[in-house]
Design an enzyme around this catalytic site. Structure first.
Site, PDB file in Angstrom:
ATOM      1  CE  LYS B 232      -3.943  -1.633  -0.046  1.00 42.43           C
ATOM      2  NZ  LYS B 232      -4.935  -1.195  -1.088  1.00 42.43           N
ATOM      3  CG  HIS B 233       1.976   5.449  -1.788  1.00 50.24           C
ATOM      4  ND1 HIS B 233       1.655   6.664  -1.079  1.00 50.24           N
ATOM      5  CD2 HIS B 233       2.799   5.469  -2.799  1.00 50.24           C
ATOM      6  CE1 HIS B 233       2.859   7.313  -1.753  1.00 50.24           C
ATOM      7  NE2 HIS B 233       3.452   6.553  -2.679  1.00 50.24           N
ATOM      8  CB  SER B 234       2.339   6.319   3.345  1.00 48.06           C
ATOM      9  OG  SER B 234       3.341   6.802   2.597  1.00 48.06           O
TER      10      SER B 234
END
Lengths: 379, 379
Positions: B232-234
């Site tokens: 996932k991306h933050s």
């Protein structure tokens, strides 16, 4: 310091690089060309390289952009405008190297293909960076660093047993930028012999595929790619991170019987362990790694991380701390370099190859050299 | 193919590299020097580079060793024996480049320091590769690829929220080998101007520290390094892997409102979504990512991965498959290269920079050229 110990010092002095670049891969290549003493002209769209907006950490400007773009000149050109395109042509007529990581084909569509440009400038070296290649189906596939990590299988061998993960740095972009830099240096050496420039094409997928050879060959010739195992190793023990008294973790990686004996004698204070048939050779140690890890964990828990590192160093057991980024920031071995973007100083990790000149500390504001370059390269 | 489109072709022809090398970093550097047309003489201890024992996948020999050592000559020397050391001196007296990744100081202790060697051979370039540096406390610290990943903070930004992880390829070794290669090319260009060789020192820690600049600058200037988040991306949504009908996972990374609109219209068949205030801009999409991810997951689950990739490509949404190493092995974009070790063919991922000559396909058996080289470099 005798003359022999002099290092690199503007070895590309007198070379001009025109870089139609954005994001990370091509800018990182351009940064190293600047560090080597070349004049690097960064060509930006009127709205600028979108990497200028990656963050606002440097008094409103991007610290990441500063890292990748120090030591360059910036010119804004709208290459759809014939006058600006003519400026681009005049710069390229005098350039040694033309780098770009625009979408495949877009440079050629503007009449900026290598063969065309070399009619006027036979020594020009072009370097086109893409996600998957410059032609065929591959050229149409859009690419970002993370997506190529997944496409190449890298995420499948990174992370914990339960969940694959991406690498926490822009591995694909940086490895590709460095590969492009090396390819340009090779072409410059070749031009020194032939007088002729050539076209170079570097694909991020190809770079990562080569770097994946270890798991790839394990898949093809050793019965399967290694399983994801977090910080553990799939066939070496003891190997991994152990918690110390102060909560910090120290990693060891014991790769020989000699190292294991030293660990038992000098660190664990258990000199009899190598005689234990469960721990005599690495395959036995790996088979009984739960028992062995418990012994190691008990010992590590009695000392602070600093004490344990001292003990391991004294026993010549390779070790490392499981550092956070904050730890890296304060690391005694970290070589910092300060660059200026706008009115802000940014302290960052220096380039690993030391050069006397360095890439320069100034990061250009958007279009800072537009007028000067237009005047220099006027019709 | 006109002359302009010729590529790299033995641009280092006539150059001799002597490489006292082991494991991965220096051998990878030597591989690229061979690919560039240099003659690369690999100096091995009588028992051989221990990387010959990394695996036995190639009819009992190591496939990984084959990857890193094709195109070289191998000579066995016991450098503690004065006669063998004299052979080494005579080779270095005629060499252009001397590479080593032995422990810091050991080359100098054998009288093979750069300044000394340049008395007879003023053009000699030396390149010493180490874990943390050639002097001071750093020189004493033992290093392996994985340990430097931990020490540099890389493991702390790689993996899932719960558990840090190492990168599933030898990132430190390969990035260092490529950096060393680029530094040697720079020194060769400089020597073309000055006639003098120089000493280069490359540390694996320095290389990785530079590559860590993105999280390092986030720590220093943006309120903190990014959290580990698996795939996932933050701060971007939608971003990550979604499971398709056939169980395969496809990743997307939607980085603009234009791309989000295309995703909604052409893939999700939900053209009204960009009007939904929960999804109007990326910060809103990220805040409501659970709802958004559920919509994306529902759609992806109705199609096979191949169908979904076609849809995403048609909508110009950057995507990738979450490939296994087996998938990489069969990937239509993978460029394979076949090398021979012993009587075994090994098919591996080719080098990313295309050269006409290539590094050669033969991997030397241990000491294959020992007698020939002793004769060539006799007193």
């Amino acid at each position: 310091m005798d003359d022999d110990s002099m290092g690199l010092n503007k070895e590309l002095d007198g070379m001009t690089v025109v870089s139609l670049e954005q994001a990370v891969a091509a800018p990182y290549c351009g940064l190293m060309l600047a560090d080597a003493g070349a004049r690097v002209i960064k060509v930006e769209r009127p709205e600028g390289d979108f990497a200028r907006g990656y963050d606002a950490g440097a008094n409103g400007q991007s610290a990441i952009f500063a890292w990748l773009n120090r030591g360059k000149e910036s010119i804004c050109l709208n290459l759809k405008d014939p006058e600006d395109l003519a400026v681009m042509h005049r710069m390229l007529a005098k350039a040694d190297v033309f780098v770009s990581n625009l979408a495949p084909g877009s440079v050629a569509r503007m009449g900026l293909g290598g063969a065309e440009l070399r009619r006027d400038n036979p020594g020009l070296i072009t370097c086109m960076i893409s996600g998957y290649g410059q032609s065929g189906a591959a050229a149409k596939k859009k690419a970002y660093d993370f997506l190529i990590q997944a496409e190449s299988g890298l995420c499948s061998v990174t992370g914990s047993a339960e969940s694959p993960a991406r690498v926490g740095l822009s591995l694909t972009d940086l490895s590709t930028g460095l590969t492009a830099f090396s390819a340009i240096l090779r072409a410059l050496i070749q031009r020194g012999r032939t007088g002729r420039g050539i076209d170079l094409e570097i694909s991020m997928f190809d770079v990562l595929a080569d770097w994946m050879n270890m798991p790839l060959l394990a898949h093809r010739y050793m019965g399967g790619a290694p399983a994801r195992s977090g910080l553990k190793h799939s066939f070496i023990a003891p190997y991994g991170a152990f918690e110390c008294r102060d909560g910090a973790q120290v990693l060891i990686s014991v790769q020989s019987n000699r190292e294991f004996a030293a660990l038992c004698r000098q660190v664990l204070q258990r000199p009899e362990l190598p005689e234990d048939p469960r721990f005599s050779e690495n395959p036995e140690r790996y088979a009984h790694r739960d028992a062995l890890d418990a012994i190691v964990a008990d010992c590590f828990a009695q000392f602070t991380a600093a004490e344990m590192v001292d003990k391991l160093d004294a026993a010549q057991i390779a070790n490392a701390q499981l550092n956070s980024v904050a730890d890296l920031s304060d690391h005694p071995f970290l070589r910092n370099s300060v660059v200026q973007i706008g009115d802000c100083d940014v302290s960052l990790a220096a380039l690993p190859v030391t050069s006397h000149a360095g890439p320069g500390q100034k990061v250009p504001n958007l279009g800072a050299q537009t007028e000067a370059l237009r005047a220099e390269f006027k019709a």
